[in-house]
Write a protein that holds these residues in place. Structure first.
Motif, PDB file in Angstrom:
ATOM      1  N   SER A 126      -3.262 -19.487   9.141  1.00  0.00           N
ATOM      2  CA  SER A 126      -3.444 -20.225   8.719  1.00  0.00           C
ATOM      3  C   SER A 126      -4.520 -21.144   9.265  1.00  0.00           C
ATOM      4  O   SER A 126      -5.189 -22.128   9.497  1.00  0.00           O
ATOM      5  N   ALA A 127      -4.925 -20.992  10.466  1.00  0.00           N
ATOM      6  CA  ALA A 127      -5.291 -21.230  11.972  1.00  0.00           C
ATOM      7  C   ALA A 127      -7.735 -20.978  11.124  1.00  0.00           C
ATOM      8  O   ALA A 127      -7.893 -21.550  11.116  1.00  0.00           O
ATOM      9  N   ALA A 128      -7.408 -19.713  11.004  1.00  0.00           N
ATOM     10  CA  ALA A 128      -8.500 -19.463  10.084  1.00  0.00           C
ATOM     11  C   ALA A 128      -8.813 -19.901   9.380  1.00  0.00           C
ATOM     12  O   ALA A 128     -10.245 -20.232   9.032  1.00  0.00           O
ATOM     13  N   GLU A 129      -7.885 -20.492   8.004  1.00  0.00           N
ATOM     14  CA  GLU A 129      -8.319 -20.590   6.904  1.00  0.00           C
ATOM     15  C   GLU A 129      -8.796 -22.123   7.349  1.00  0.00           C
ATOM     16  O   GLU A 129      -9.710 -22.780   6.628  1.00  0.00           O
ATOM     17  N   ARG A 130      -8.705 -22.069   8.244  1.00  0.00           N
ATOM     18  CA  ARG A 130      -8.943 -24.469   8.442  1.00  0.00           C
ATOM     19  C   ARG A 130     -10.621 -24.095   9.756  1.00  0.00           C
ATOM     20  O   ARG A 130     -10.645 -24.979  10.760  1.00  0.00           O
ATOM     21  N   GLY A 131     -10.684 -22.969   9.840  1.00  0.00           N
ATOM     22  CA  GLY A 131     -11.648 -23.106  10.635  1.00  0.00           C
ATOM     23  C   GLY A 131     -11.823 -22.360  12.777  1.00  0.00           C
ATOM     24  O   GLY A 131     -12.199 -22.957  13.054  1.00  0.00           O
ATOM     25  N   LEU A 132     -10.439 -22.776  12.718  1.00  0.00           N
ATOM     26  CA  LEU A 132      -9.789 -22.427  13.976  1.00  0.00           C
ATOM     27  C   LEU A 132     -10.078 -20.928  14.472  1.00  0.00           C
ATOM     28  O   LEU A 132      -9.673 -20.009  13.572  1.00  0.00           O
ATOM     29  N   GLY A 133      -9.923 -20.674  16.115  1.00  0.00           N
ATOM     30  CA  GLY A 133     -10.231 -19.132  15.973  1.00  0.00           C
ATOM     31  C   GLY A 133      -8.710 -19.261  16.550  1.00  0.00           C
ATOM     32  O   GLY A 133      -8.242 -19.798  17.378  1.00  0.00           O
ATOM     33  N   THR A 134      -8.188 -17.610  17.083  1.00  0.00           N
ATOM     34  CA  THR A 134      -7.189 -17.376  17.576  1.00  0.00           C
ATOM     35  C   THR A 134      -7.354 -16.664  18.734  1.00  0.00           C
ATOM     36  O   THR A 134      -7.767 -15.621  17.624  1.00  0.00           O
TER      37      THR A 134
END
Length: 188
Positions: A126-134
């Protein structure tokens, strides 16, 4: 974004922009994580969100101290391969991410590691889909001080399963090579 693209886009990010991640955005990602399957639909996961850089640094330092203590007691531990980095005072196990999300739950639950790992996967996608890195940082799970646990709202009978550094990536690393699937047998 297509699911296959998200699967390919998700990487372990270890270099973050100095840019705050809005709490509301983190809450949206957490809501998606809660869509993960769990044993008996128990949904045992809980979340702790830390946006304060000083607190993230203290959590890193505490994890490093606990890990070094463990290595001292048993030098054969697999975590010993990280001893050089852990001893470095400048090294932050959370890679100086602007946000840290701890996925936690009651220790007594046998399915907790798997259930929380599934929630962590959903979280990271979900984070990747929103442009966030984890980055799931196993080294960051060693918070043992009662005072620190109280400060972050972590009950004594809870374990940290998935500490996840979150932020806007400075760069997304290239995928590492993956082995071909090893299917032991197909029975038709």
């Amino acid at each position: 974004m297509e699911l296959r693209e998200i699967l390919r886009r998700r990487r372990s990010v270890r270099s973050f922009q100095e840019r705050e991640v809005p709490t509301e955005l983190v809450k949206e990602v957490i809501a998606d994580a809660c869509l993960a399957p769990s044993s008996g639909n128990g949904q045992p996961w809980k979340f702790i969100v830390v946006n304060d850089q000083d607190t993230i640094r203290r959590l890193s330092d505490e994890s490093k101290a606990a890990l070094l203590s463990d290595i001292e007691k048993d030098p054969k531990l697999s975590v010993n391969r990280y001893a050089g980095a852990i001893k470095n005072e400048e090294f932050n196990v959370f890679y100086n991410a602007p946000c840290l999300v701890l996925i936690v739950g009651e220790r007594k639950l046998n399915s907790l590691p798997v259930d929380c790992a599934l929630a962590a996967s959903y979280f990271m996608f979900s984070a990747a889909e929103r442009g966030l890195g984890t980055c799931w940082v196993g080294l960051g799970s060693q918070i043992r001080s009662r005072k620190t646990r109280e400060e972050i709202g972590l009950p004594d009978d809870y374990a940290i399963v998935a500490p996840i550094a979150v932020g806007y990536p400075e760069r997304v690393p290239e995928p590492t090579p993956r082995n071909a699937p090893k299917i032991l047998k197909v029975i038709d």
